[in-house]
Design a protein around this motif. Structure first.
Motif, mmCIF file in Angstrom:
data_model
loop_
_atom_site.group_PDB
_atom_site.id
_atom_site.type_symbol
_atom_site.label_atom_id
_atom_site.label_comp_id
_atom_site.label_asym_id
_atom_site.label_seq_id
_atom_site.Cartn_x
_atom_site.Cartn_y
_atom_site.Cartn_z
ATOM 1 N N PRO A 82 5.368 -23.725 28.188
ATOM 2 C CA PRO A 82 5.297 -24.944 27.374
ATOM 3 C C PRO A 82 4.238 -25.912 27.874
ATOM 4 N N GLY A 83 3.952 -26.893 27.062
ATOM 5 C CA GLY A 83 3.033 -27.946 27.482
ATOM 6 C C GLY A 83 2.550 -28.770 26.314
ATOM 7 N N THR A 84 1.782 -29.792 26.633
ATOM 8 C CA THR A 84 1.235 -30.670 25.599
ATOM 9 C C THR A 84 -0.265 -30.853 25.804
ATOM 10 N N ASP A 85 -0.910 -31.237 24.728
ATOM 11 C CA ASP A 85 -2.353 -31.441 24.711
ATOM 12 C C ASP A 85 -2.635 -32.942 24.807
ATOM 13 N N HIS A 86 -3.673 -33.317 25.563
ATOM 14 C CA HIS A 86 -3.949 -34.747 25.759
ATOM 15 C C HIS A 86 -4.509 -35.417 24.511
ATOM 16 N N ALA A 87 -4.967 -34.620 23.521
ATOM 17 C CA ALA A 87 -5.377 -35.144 22.209
ATOM 18 C C ALA A 87 -6.292 -36.359 22.352
ATOM 19 N N GLY A 88 -7.506 -36.111 22.848
ATOM 20 C CA GLY A 88 -8.421 -37.193 23.218
ATOM 21 C C GLY A 88 -8.544 -38.337 22.234
ATOM 22 N N ILE A 89 -9.019 -38.032 21.025
ATOM 23 C CA ILE A 89 -9.283 -39.096 20.053
ATOM 24 C C ILE A 89 -7.988 -39.757 19.605
ATOM 25 N N ALA A 90 -6.976 -38.940 19.293
ATOM 26 C CA ALA A 90 -5.715 -39.475 18.776
ATOM 27 C C ALA A 90 -5.040 -40.383 19.793
ATOM 28 N N ASP A 452 -14.668 -32.222 24.346
ATOM 29 C CA ASP A 452 -13.822 -32.001 23.183
ATOM 30 C C ASP A 452 -12.454 -31.501 23.653
ATOM 31 N N THR A 453 -11.384 -32.045 23.079
ATOM 32 C CA THR A 453 -10.022 -31.644 23.453
ATOM 33 C C THR A 453 -9.836 -30.129 23.358
ATOM 34 N N TRP A 454 -10.467 -29.500 22.353
ATOM 35 C CA TRP A 454 -10.296 -28.062 22.158
ATOM 36 C C TRP A 454 -10.952 -27.244 23.272
#
Length: 888
Positions: A82-90, A452-454
């Motif tokens: 599991p985990g989460t993305d830091h989602a830069g712009i959002a 880029d977050t991706w």
């Protein structure tokens, strides 16, 4: 015993919390770094740290959880990372809005303090989505939860950047990128959403330098003409082949620009003459490179016109459009304006119109990486399921452009590049340098852009397992078994993971990619807040329980087909949960102990039949889940439990269960009943984890969590017996006779309390023998006071008939139905229905209604009309039967 008795009704919420806490406390989701068990691994598509659970998450997580629970029960060493993305712009937008509410902005705070504020926000709010995934029953190995900005993943990001830079695959260059004025950052092509707009095509005159003529150019964006550096025409276009000049004057700017010949120009669009603005259009940029044209940036990063725009400097880009049109009209250079539909790019985050802009950015040359990723799918190293998505994957990968990876924001992985202010040396390094390797100076400034977050998400399958260290976890679980995700991130994420995984690990990141469809509303429309048709998964869970919601998603998750979701459907599967509960409650009232092994030779026909059916169901469910046919697996279990187990088997065995004098037969049936309930709970557990765990602990002979039990298999050591076609064939005869009698009862509106007289005639001797042998079952379930079967049975007077599979069923209606009264009732009902049908038919014959009413309203009226017609036909058929009896 009373400890195995279930409560009268199932209350999901207390049960769900209790068992989820138990699973976590007992570490039942934990994977082993090293084990002799077969490894099975899935990495979760990391939800944004800003996110909240929506229907897409719910479907995705449910599918993954079904597979993980299923494989654990098959004895695999399962890692669900599991985990989460830091989602830069959002995330930056969220925190900036919070600061704005306090009257501050990030520039007042400074970069370091702003990043600190984001980390604080993440600590306070960033776990919301994880808590919601747990409510859905997600059995992730939460001890291993990762975050794309955590220390280990940050190291992996730096390693990858430095290696790609050293290999010449990462570079910095002036290039056309998608620029969002609102978010103040570059966007990758995939982060731009193109929406169709009602716009205009503006025809502008470009006079030749010698005054001998004009070329008319058609454009949707007249403000960009201020940065034109050429006009292009197709060399095959007869209209321009023999013009006597090679230069024109750029209107309003009085600048001389060349006419160039370019095969790219579409002769069917506009006038066939294309204005070339290299700094503000990606295709023009490529044409400009081929023809060595200058690039003039006339729209700034703030959306205002630059000094290169001359008299229009300082205007907003859309204000400038109006000003340019006004000036062109004044000079007589605007030929005409015509309506034109075209697609306009918008930022996927804030929906601002994106500006193609010339900018110095960091890029990855992904062409060589994409070739390997395409070959891996072609060679079968990775399967894409459904296979129809493979073509989309190939098309995009084969046409892939350089990936812009720099973002002009602060939250994210700051690019590991430093410039020495003393000698301009550029340093690209994993570790932060203290001195310049060229001049030993210490005045080093790091690149301000972030990645880029991706970019970090592309490393997820191996960075989460400890890479660049060669950890036991990585060795055990990479490549992962399957990736489950939506089609909308096939290119955002899946393709990039394929490229990075192959390049850095030497093999594909996953063996299978299962791409699920969208969850839409009940009318098939895409859910959106603006339409007001969004269904909140948490609200659904509150109303109906998690198990019902999960089973609904699985039951409709057919490959390649969108799910039409409604609360009514969830309510239907909540009824299934209750059906299971009540059937289990009834069974457990009789199962006061663990019973001996089953002696198949001592079993009754219903016992042999239901075990044979269980064998087939087990085989089909295993096959469906092994091949990602979630809906088939769910549908198979549903039909077996509701219809065969509950509606038939439990009803058939009730006399045996209550017959104290037939102890041997009763004990055998109880053994079968326990085995059935045992296997049904196991088959259902991956889909409905909570209710199955609750019932499991009441079932005599079970130990520990159901998660640790073996999933039913079709191996000889698990099965009681092979399939029994003879038992199934005989039971089919019996159930068809009972169903035939029940249908007559329903059609003739005969009360369930009335016992009937029935007989069966068939020329099939073996069928008659079976019916006679098991007539007690027929008499009991069809509620008969007399019954007979023979090859020569004659239809009694005033009897209803049903034909089932070569057998005629006769049910005597004499003394049961008052034919005159029943005929009157049916006529009254038909008359009422005819009036209702007339009103609906009138609507459907009204062209005004059909043309103006919303499509969903028209659809509902058509469905109502069809239902009324079907009901009318049935009532009419029943009336004719009654009148026939009445005349006799």
């Amino acid at each position: 015993m009373t400890s195995n008795i279930l409560d009268k009704g199932y209350e999901p919420h207390e049960v769900e919390k209790r068992w989820y806490d138990f699973w976590e406390k007992e570490q039942l989701f934990a994977a082993k770094d090293e084990s002799s068990q077969k490894p099975y691994s899935i990495v979760i598509p990391p939800p944004n740290v800003t996110g909240v659970l929506h229907m897409g998450h719910a479907l995705n997580i449910t599918m993954q959880d079904i597979l993980c629970r299923y494989r654990r029960m098959h004895g695999d060493n399962v890692l669900w990372m599991p985990g989460t993305d830091h989602a830069g712009i959002a995330t930056q937008n969220v925190v900036e809005k919070k600061l704005a509410g306090d009257g501050r902005d990030r520039h007042q705070l400074g970069r370091e303090n702003f990043i600190e504020a984001v980390w604080k926000w993440r600590k306070e709010y960033g776990s919301a989505i994880i808590k919601q995934l747990k409510r859905l029953g997600a059995s992730c190995d939460w001890n291993r939860e990762r975050f794309t900005m955590d220390e280990g993943l940050s190291l992996a990001v730096r390693k990858v950047f430095v290696q790609l830079y050293n290999e010449g695959l990462i570079y910095r260059d002036n290039y056309i990128i998608n620029w969002c004025q609102r978010c103040h950052t570059a966007l990758a092509d995939l982060e731009v959403e193109h929406e169709e707009h009602d716009g205009h095509l503006y025809h502008i005159k470009y006079p030749s330098t010698d005054g001998s003529g004009v070329i008319i150019v058609a454009t949707t964006r007249p403000e960009t003409m201020l940065g034109d550096t050429a006009v292009a025409v197709n060399p095959e276009d007869e209209r321009y082949r023999n013009i006597g000049y090679n230069e024109v004057i750029l209107p309003l700017m009085n600048r001389t620009i060349p006419i160039i010949r370019e095969k790219y120009v579409d002769t069917s669009f506009g006038t066939g003459a294309l204005k070339i603005t290299p700094a503000h259009d990606p295709n023009d940029f490529e044409i400009g490179r081929r023809h060595n044209l200058p690039s003039i940036k006339i729209i700034g990063d703030d959306g205002l016109m630059t000094s290169e725009a001359g008299q229009f400097k300082g205007l907003d880009r859309f204000e400038c459009r109006e000003a340019v049109l006004k000036a062109l009209k004044k000079e007589g250079l605007l030929e005409k304006i015509e309506p034109h539909k075209h697609k306009v790019g918008h930022c996927y985050r804030c929906k601002t119109v994106v500006e193609p802009n010339l900018s110095k950015q960091w890029f990855v040359n992904v062409k060589p990486l994409a070739k390997k990723a395409v070959k891996a799918v072609e060679d079968g190293e990775t399967r894409i399921i459904p296979e129809s998505w493979t073509k989309n994957y190939y098309n995009w990968m084969n046409e892939i452009r350089p990936w812009c990876i720099s973002r002009q924001i602060w939250w994210g992985h700051q690019i590991p590049v430093w410039t020495c202010e003393n000698c301009n040396e550029v340093i690209v390094a994993v570790d932060t340098p203290e001195t310049c390797p060229k001049c030993s100076g210490k005045n080093l400034v790091q690149e301000s852009d972030v990645l880029d977050t991706w970019f970090s998400s592309a490393l997820w399958p191996f960075s989460t397992m400890g890479w660049p260290e060669e950890t036991p976890l990585l060795k055990t679980f990479y490549p992962t078994s399957v990736l489950i995700t939506g089609f909308d991130i096939l290119f955002f994420w899946i393709a990039r993971m394929m490229m990075m995984g192959i390049h850095f690990m030497g093999e594909v990141p996953f063996k299978d990619v299962y791409i699920h469809a969208l969850v839409r509303d009940e009318e098939g429309s895409k859910m959106s807040k603006s339409k007001g048709n969004v269904i909140d998964p948490l609200t659904v869970i509150d109303h109906y329980g998690t198990d019902a919601f999960r089973f609904t998603l699985a039951a409709f998750a057919a490959q390649g087909r969108d799910i039409k979701m409604s609360e009514k459907r969830v309510e239907g599967y909540r009824n299934f949960v209750n059906k299971l509960w009540n059937a289990s409650r009834f069974s457990l009232m009789h199962l006061d102990k663990d019973y001996d092994d089953i002696d198949y030779n001592q079993l009754s026909l219903p016992d042999r039949w239901i075990l044979s059916r269980l064998n087939t169901v087990t085989e089909n469910v295993n096959d469906a889940l092994d091949n990602y046919r979630f809906n088939e697996a769910a549908g198979t279990i549903y039909k077996f439990v509701w219809h065969e187990f509950c509606d038939w088997y439990l009803e058939i065995i009730k006399p045996t269960l209550y017959a104290k004098e037939k102890q041997n037969e009763r004990q055998s049936t109880l053994s079968v009943l326990r085995r059935l309930l045992h296997d049904i709970l196991l088959l259902l557990h991956p889909f409905m984890p909570f209710v199955t765990e609750e019932i499991w602990h009441k079932l005599p002979g079970t130990e520990g969590s159901i998660m640790k039990a073996a999933f039913p298999a079709t191996s000889s050591d698990y099965l009681i017996t092979e399939k029994d076609p003879e038992a199934e064939s005989k039971m089919e005869v019996i159930t068809e006779i009972i169903s035939g009698i029940r249908n007559i009862r329903g059609e003739m509106n005969i009360a369930p309390s009335l016992t009937l007289e029935a007989s069966v005639q068939s020329q099939d001797e073996s069928k008659i023998e079976t019916i006679k042998q098991y007539q007690d079952i027929i008499i009991n379930l069809a509620r008969l006071k007399s019954f007979s079967a023979s090859e020569s049975a004659i239809k009694p007077k005033s009897s209803a008939t049903a034909i089932v599979n070569g057998a005629s069923i006769f049910v005597s209606l004499e003394g049961i139905i008052d034919f005159a009264k029943e005929a009157g009732r049916l006529e009254k009902e038909i008359n009422k229905l005819t009036k209702e049908l007339s009103a609906v038919s009138n609507k459907l014959s009204n062209e005004n209604f059909l043309n103006k009413a919303p499509a969903d309203v028209v659809k509902k009226v058509k469905e109502k009309n069809a239902a009324f017609l079907e009901k009318q036909q049935k009532l009419q058929a029943n009336l004719e039967k009654i009148k026939e009896f009445e005349s006799k």
